[in-house]
Design an enzyme around this catalytic site. Structure first.
Site, PDB file in Angstrom:
ATOM      1  N   CYS A 130       1.078  -1.235   0.320  1.00 30.05           N
ATOM      2  CA  CYS A 130      -0.226   0.054  -0.115  1.00 30.05           C
ATOM      3  C   CYS A 130       0.843   1.691  -0.048  1.00 30.05           C
ATOM      4  CB  CYS A 130      -1.093   0.381   1.091  1.00 30.05           C
ATOM      5  SG  CYS A 130       0.027  -0.600   2.693  1.00 30.05           S
ATOM      6  N   HIS A 237      -2.627   6.155   4.457  1.00 27.18           N
ATOM      7  CA  HIS A 237      -1.466   5.929   4.986  1.00 27.18           C
ATOM      8  C   HIS A 237      -0.846   7.643   4.546  1.00 27.18           C
ATOM      9  CE1 HIS A 237      -1.351   2.178   6.069  1.00 27.18           C
ATOM     10  NE2 HIS A 237      -0.836   1.306   5.138  1.00 27.18           N
TER      11      HIS A 237
END
Length: 329
Positions: A130, A237
Site C-alpha cells: 500500500c 497512510h
C-alpha cells in the site's frame, strides 16, 4: 460490450469488501461475480448491484467454472496455493498479498506508473504494498522530469493497514484495554515496527518498499531506504519522501505536471494551511501530494508529503484498475 466473470478471494475481509464497493462504483462489465473466503465465512450474504450474493468456501475446485479475472486478498499462504491453481485454469489473478511481488516472472503494477507491464503476465499480476503504491505514483513523475538518484522513505501508516485486527486494537486502546495485534499499545504511540524484523534490522515492510520501488520504476540498483511507522490513525497512510535527483528540480514545473497527472491531486498552499491529510483521503482513489520543497542539505534534493487511502488506492482500487485495463484490452 463483452461481459466478464470475476471472482474475489478473501471476500469477507476489509480489502475484499472494498473490492466489492469499488467494482460497483466503477461499474465494470461483470456478468457473474463469485465470492470466496474461508469455511467460517461461507454462507454469508453480500449485496452487489442490488443482488444478493453468497460467499462460498474456497477450495481447489472453486475455479472449475468460467472465470476471467480473480482478485485475491486472503494472505500470502492462500495466494501461494490457490493463485497457480486458478491461473492454470485460464484465470488471470491480481494478487494483493506479498507472495508474488518479487517473482521475476510476475509483473508488479501500478497503472499510473507501469501499465505496460500488465500484459507481461503468465497468469498472475501482483498488487504492490500500500505505501509503495502511493509513493511511486509521484516518484514516476519526478523521475521522468529530473531523474532519481536516491529515495528516503519515512511512513506514517494507519491501523487499517493491519486489517480489521488493527482497527480493533486501536478501539481496544481507546477503551484502555491491552493490545492483541501490536507489540505495544497504539493509542498515544507511534510504533516503528510494521511486520517482522529481519536479520539486517529492517522490517519486512521496509524491505517491501525498498525492493518494490526498484522493480516498479525499473531501477534495480536504485539506492532506497525506509523507516515504516504505525500511527494511531484509523485510515489513510502518509509518507514523507526525500529524493536526490540527477537534475535540478523546478518546483513550479513539477507542480504543473502534478496538476495534469491522472490520479494525482496537488494540495500545496502552505500559506493557507493546505496540504494532504489522511482524514481527507479516506474514501478517495487519488494520491494526494503536497509540501513540495527543495532539500538544501544536498545538491538537487527534493522533499514531498504523499497521502492516500491505503485500503482503496493502496489495495482494492489499484487491483480493480488493473482488471479494468485487462478488460479494455
Amino acid at each position: 460490450m463483452r461481459m466478464y466473470n470475476v471472482a474475489i478471494v478473501g471476500a469477507s475481509g476489509l480489502v475484499g469488501g472494498t473490492f466489492l464497493k469499488v467494482l460497483e462504483e466503477r461499474d465494470l462489465p461483470i456478468e457473474n461475480l463469485y465470492l470466496f473466503a474461508s469455511a467460517r465465512s461461507a454462507g454469508k450474504e453480500v449485496n452487489f448491484k442490488g443482488k444478493t450474493l453468497i460467499i462460498e468456501e474456497l477450495t481447489e475446485e472453486s475455479f472449475d467454472r468460467p472465470i476471467d479475472i480473480a482478485l485475491f486478498s486472503a494472505g500470502g499462504d492462500i495466494s501461494k496455493k490457490f493463485a497457480p491453481i486458478a491461473s492454470k485454469k485460464g484465470v488471470v489473478v491480481v494478487d494483493n498479498s506479498s507472495a508474488w511481488r518479487m517473482d521475476e516472472n510476475v509483473p508488479l503494477v501500478v497503472p499510473e506508473v507501469n501499465p505496460e507491464d500488465i500484459f507481461k503476465h503468465n497468469g498472475i499480476i501482483a498488487n504492490p504494498n500500500c505505501s509503495t503504491i502511493q509513493s511511486v505514483v509521484p516518484l514516476k513523475v519526478i523521475d521522468d522530469l529530473y531523474g532519481i538518484k536516491r529515495v528516503v522513505y519515512s511512513t506514517y501508516q494507519a491501523v487499517s493497514g493491519s486489517g480489521i485486527k488493527g482497527i480493533e486494537d486501536l478501539e481496544r486502546g481507546l477503551r484502555g484495554e491491552e493490545p492483541k495485534t501490536y507489540a505495544h499499545a497504539i493509542v498515544n504511540n507511534c510504533l516503528p515496527h510494521i511486520d517482522s524484523f529481519l536479520d539486517n534490522d529492517y522490517t519486512k515492510e521496509e524491505e517491501k518498499m525498498i525492493n518494490e520501488t526498484r522493480k516498479i520504476l525499473n531501477k534495480k540498483d536504485l539506492p532506497v531506504t525506509a523507516t515504516c511507522v504505525r500511527v494511531p490513525v484509523l485510515n489513510g497512510h502518509s509518507v514523507s519522501i526525500n529524493v536526490e535527483l540527477e537534475r535540478e528540480p523546478n518546483l513550479e514545473e513539477l507542480k504543473d505536471k502534478f496538476r495534469k497527472t491522472e490520479g494525482v491531486v496537488l494540495e500545496d498552499d502552505v500559506k493557507n494551511n493546505i496540504y494532504p491529510l489522511s482524514a481527507k483521503s479516506t474514501g478517495r482513489d487519488e494520491v494526494f501530494v503536497g509540501r513540495l520543497r527543495k532539500d538544501y542539505s544536498i545538491e538537487k534534493g527534493l522533499n514531498l508529503w504523499v497521502v492516500a487511502d491505503n485500503i482503496r488506492k493502496g489495495a482494492a482500487t489499484n487491483a480493480v484498475q488493473i482488471a479494468e485495463i485487462l478488460m479494455k484490452k
